[in-house]
Scaffold this motif. Structure first.
Motif, mmCIF file in Angstrom:
data_model
loop_
_atom_site.group_PDB
_atom_site.id
_atom_site.type_symbol
_atom_site.label_atom_id
_atom_site.label_comp_id
_atom_site.label_asym_id
_atom_site.label_seq_id
_atom_site.Cartn_x
_atom_site.Cartn_y
_atom_site.Cartn_z
ATOM 1 N N THR A 83 5.168 3.332 -3.020
ATOM 2 C CA THR A 83 5.992 3.424 -1.816
ATOM 3 C C THR A 83 5.387 2.618 -0.660
ATOM 4 O O THR A 83 6.122 2.124 0.200
ATOM 5 C CB THR A 83 6.176 4.893 -1.387
ATOM 6 O OG1 THR A 83 4.890 5.545 -1.307
ATOM 7 C CG2 THR A 83 7.056 5.644 -2.380
ATOM 8 N N THR A 84 4.070 2.490 -0.634
ATOM 9 C CA THR A 84 3.436 1.662 0.398
ATOM 10 C C THR A 84 3.904 0.212 0.279
ATOM 11 O O THR A 84 4.354 -0.398 1.256
ATOM 12 C CB THR A 84 1.907 1.717 0.289
ATOM 13 O OG1 THR A 84 1.453 3.068 0.479
ATOM 14 C CG2 THR A 84 1.259 0.813 1.344
ATOM 15 N N ILE A 85 3.811 -0.343 -0.927
ATOM 16 C CA ILE A 85 4.252 -1.724 -1.155
ATOM 17 C C ILE A 85 5.755 -1.848 -0.921
ATOM 18 O O ILE A 85 6.228 -2.800 -0.275
ATOM 19 C CB ILE A 85 3.896 -2.166 -2.587
ATOM 20 C CG1 ILE A 85 2.375 -2.151 -2.772
ATOM 21 C CG2 ILE A 85 4.457 -3.562 -2.883
ATOM 22 C CD1 ILE A 85 1.939 -2.378 -4.206
ATOM 23 N N PHE A 86 6.515 -0.878 -1.441
ATOM 24 C CA PHE A 86 7.974 -0.891 -1.333
ATOM 25 C C PHE A 86 8.406 -0.965 0.124
ATOM 26 O O PHE A 86 9.228 -1.817 0.517
ATOM 27 C CB PHE A 86 8.530 0.373 -1.997
ATOM 28 C CG PHE A 86 10.032 0.459 -2.051
ATOM 29 C CD1 PHE A 86 10.727 -0.024 -3.151
ATOM 30 C CD2 PHE A 86 10.759 1.048 -1.021
ATOM 31 C CE1 PHE A 86 12.113 0.059 -3.218
ATOM 32 C CE2 PHE A 86 12.142 1.137 -1.074
ATOM 33 C CZ PHE A 86 12.817 0.645 -2.186
ATOM 34 N N PHE A 87 7.852 -0.093 0.967
ATOM 35 C CA PHE A 87 8.324 -0.020 2.355
ATOM 36 C C PHE A 87 7.773 -1.139 3.229
ATOM 37 O O PHE A 87 8.406 -1.506 4.226
ATOM 38 C CB PHE A 87 8.020 1.357 2.945
ATOM 39 C CG PHE A 87 8.967 2.423 2.465
ATOM 40 C CD1 PHE A 87 10.306 2.374 2.813
ATOM 41 C CD2 PHE A 87 8.539 3.448 1.633
ATOM 42 C CE1 PHE A 87 11.198 3.342 2.360
ATOM 43 C CE2 PHE A 87 9.417 4.416 1.179
ATOM 44 C CZ PHE A 87 10.744 4.356 1.541
ATOM 45 N N VAL A 88 6.632 -1.685 2.885
ATOM 46 C CA VAL A 88 6.163 -2.871 3.604
ATOM 47 C C VAL A 88 7.143 -4.020 3.394
ATOM 48 O O VAL A 88 7.532 -4.718 4.344
ATOM 49 C CB VAL A 88 4.747 -3.286 3.142
ATOM 50 C CG1 VAL A 88 4.399 -4.683 3.651
ATOM 51 C CG2 VAL A 88 3.712 -2.282 3.645
ATOM 52 N N LEU A 89 7.592 -4.223 2.149
ATOM 53 C CA LEU A 89 8.567 -5.283 1.848
ATOM 54 C C LEU A 89 9.913 -4.995 2.503
ATOM 55 O O LEU A 89 10.570 -5.910 3.027
ATOM 56 C CB LEU A 89 8.735 -5.429 0.335
ATOM 57 C CG LEU A 89 7.513 -5.948 -0.428
ATOM 58 C CD1 LEU A 89 7.767 -5.915 -1.940
ATOM 59 C CD2 LEU A 89 7.160 -7.360 0.020
ATOM 60 N N VAL A 90 10.341 -3.738 2.481
ATOM 61 C CA VAL A 90 11.600 -3.363 3.122
ATOM 62 C C VAL A 90 11.545 -3.694 4.617
ATOM 63 O O VAL A 90 12.496 -4.250 5.186
ATOM 64 C CB VAL A 90 11.895 -1.860 2.918
ATOM 65 C CG1 VAL A 90 13.005 -1.386 3.871
ATOM 66 C CG2 VAL A 90 12.312 -1.588 1.480
#
Length: 431
Positions: free
Chosen positions: A121-128
């Protein structure tokens, strides 16, 4: 239709096609069995038809969905549309998308743990957050690049389902045995798409405005055309994925729609199937999350003093924190809220298209929304597990109550009462 219509239509498809759109049709398929086609028809009404109507309804107003709800009362408009944005945004919609992406694209290849969820989720939301910073570029990034990849992956899965799955449909479960169409209709609530459309609509309208379309007539026409492109894609995908679910009934017991799709992908393509499904889920949930962050950013920037970048940062952080509570927690809390919100949103959308019949009377809006809200509040509390025996006994007299549509007749009656007393209760809006 020109190139822009297809690009924006593809973008809208990607924004709609998220977590709920992947996990609910297979469940409907496996539970409806031989009644599948009636059930998926009902699902398409609330999962495709209403969202397209909602997006087009936004093109009738100058700003956003709040302008539609303000026809009941400005305070209602502020509160209800804020609740809608929070529900489809940081509280339920965005966190659900990220956790579904995790469970269907990461868990099959690793051991599930709170640490792996945190890292994903850290990687996911940084990209989002990065993609959401520039809404105008988002249209092109999603419409031109991500959506075609998503569609190719979905087509591969669906074609494989038609060619490689040969099991027969099972009989319908009790839920779908008596009224499969209406059971499917209510199941379509869970996609969140009709209320999500109230948020996505302004993104579509702004995208056309940025391309030089300024007259309302042209905006409505262009938005409807983009909606048709989106609708064709959604109907095709829902029908195919639901059909895959119906074909998997003989192969075992499943915990949810994601489990059904994972098993189907493995049956059809082996280990490659898990990878293919992971690509579909990750892209679908990512594009939906970006769209919801952008929509929340644009809305809350208008009603607060915070800048767009601060709003999307806050939405992203809250979504990240909520996502790490786990998918089951998110779903258990979101269902009662959706059961409460959805009927009100449906009635609001339908009133927008019929407003000329009653000269946009506030009294009609208020009467219809008030009675709808009372019934849907009961339904939401009941879905949350609140026991109300005496009220339940009274509610059972409502037409269509057993189908989950007990609010329908009260909405009509409320509108009629409002129309009869519109001269004394409230002035009408000018045309």
């Amino acid at each position: 239709m020109n190139k822009d219509t297809f690009i924006i239509g593809f973008m809208l498809f990607a924004l709609f096609f998220g977590a709920g759109n992947l996990i609910y049709p297979p469940t409907l398929g496996i539970e409806s069995g031989t009644s599948y086609w009636a059930a998926i028809a009902g699902f398409v009404i609330t999962g495709v038809g209403l969202p397209i109507l909602a997006v087009t309804a936004i093109s009738f107003v100058n700003n956003d969905a709040r302008e539609l709800a303000d026809r009941v009362h400005p305070m209602f408009g502020l509160i209800f549309i804020s609740v809608v944005y929070l529900a489809i945004g940081p509280f339920f919609g965005i966190p659900r998308a990220s956790t579904v992406a995790y469970e269907m694209s990461v868990e099959p290849f690793t051991n599930a743990s709170t640490l792996s969820l945190f890292l994903f989720t850290t990687i996911f939301f940084v990209l989002v957050y990065i993609v959401s910073r520039n809404p105008s570029k988002m249209v092109d990034r999603i419409g031109q690049y991500l959506t075609p990849i998503l569609l190719i992956a979905i087509i591969a899965l669906c074609v494989g389902g038609f060619l490689l799955l040969d099991s027969t449909f099972a009989g319908p479960t009790e839920k779908y045995a008596a009224s499969p169409f209406f059971a499917g209709f209510v199941e379509g609530y869970l996609t969140m798409d009709a209320i999500g459309a109230l948020a996505f609509g302004i993104i579509v309208v702004n995208a056309f405005k940025e391309r030089g379309i300024s007259s309302q007539k042209e905006l409505v026409k262009s938005t409807l055309k983009a909606g048709i492109v989106t609708g064709i894609g959604l109907v095709t995908v829902y029908g195919s994925i639901g059909w895959i679910g119906a074909k998997m009934a003989a192969d075992g017991n499943y915990t949810n729609g994601g489990d059904i799709l994972s098993s189907a992908a493995n049956v059809m393509f082996g280990s490659f199937g898990a990878l293919l499904l992971g690509i579909i889920v990750s892209l679908a949930c990512f594009t939906t999350s970006v769209g919801l962050v952008v929509a929340c950013g644009q809305f809350f920037t208008k009603i607060t003093r915070f800048s767009y970048n601060w709003i999307i940062l806050l939405v992203t952080v809250v979504s990240f924190l909520t996502a790490n509570q786990g998918l089951n927690t998110i779903i258990s809390i979101s269902v009662p809220v959706l059961v409460f919100i959805y009927p009100i949103a449906i009635v609001l959308i339908l009133l927008t298209y019929t407003q000329k019949l009653f000269n946009q009377s506030k009294a009609v809006y208020r009467g219809s929304i008030l009675l709808t809200g009372i019934i849907s509040l009961y339904d939401g509390l009941a879905a949350f597990g609140v026991q109300m025996p005496a009220i339940t006994t009274a509610m059972e007299f409502l037409p269509f109550f057993e189908l989950g549509l007990g609010w329908l007749v009260p909405a009509i009656i409320g509108g009629i009462i409002g129309y009869l007393f519109k001269g004394t209760l409230a002035p009408s809006y000018s045309s």
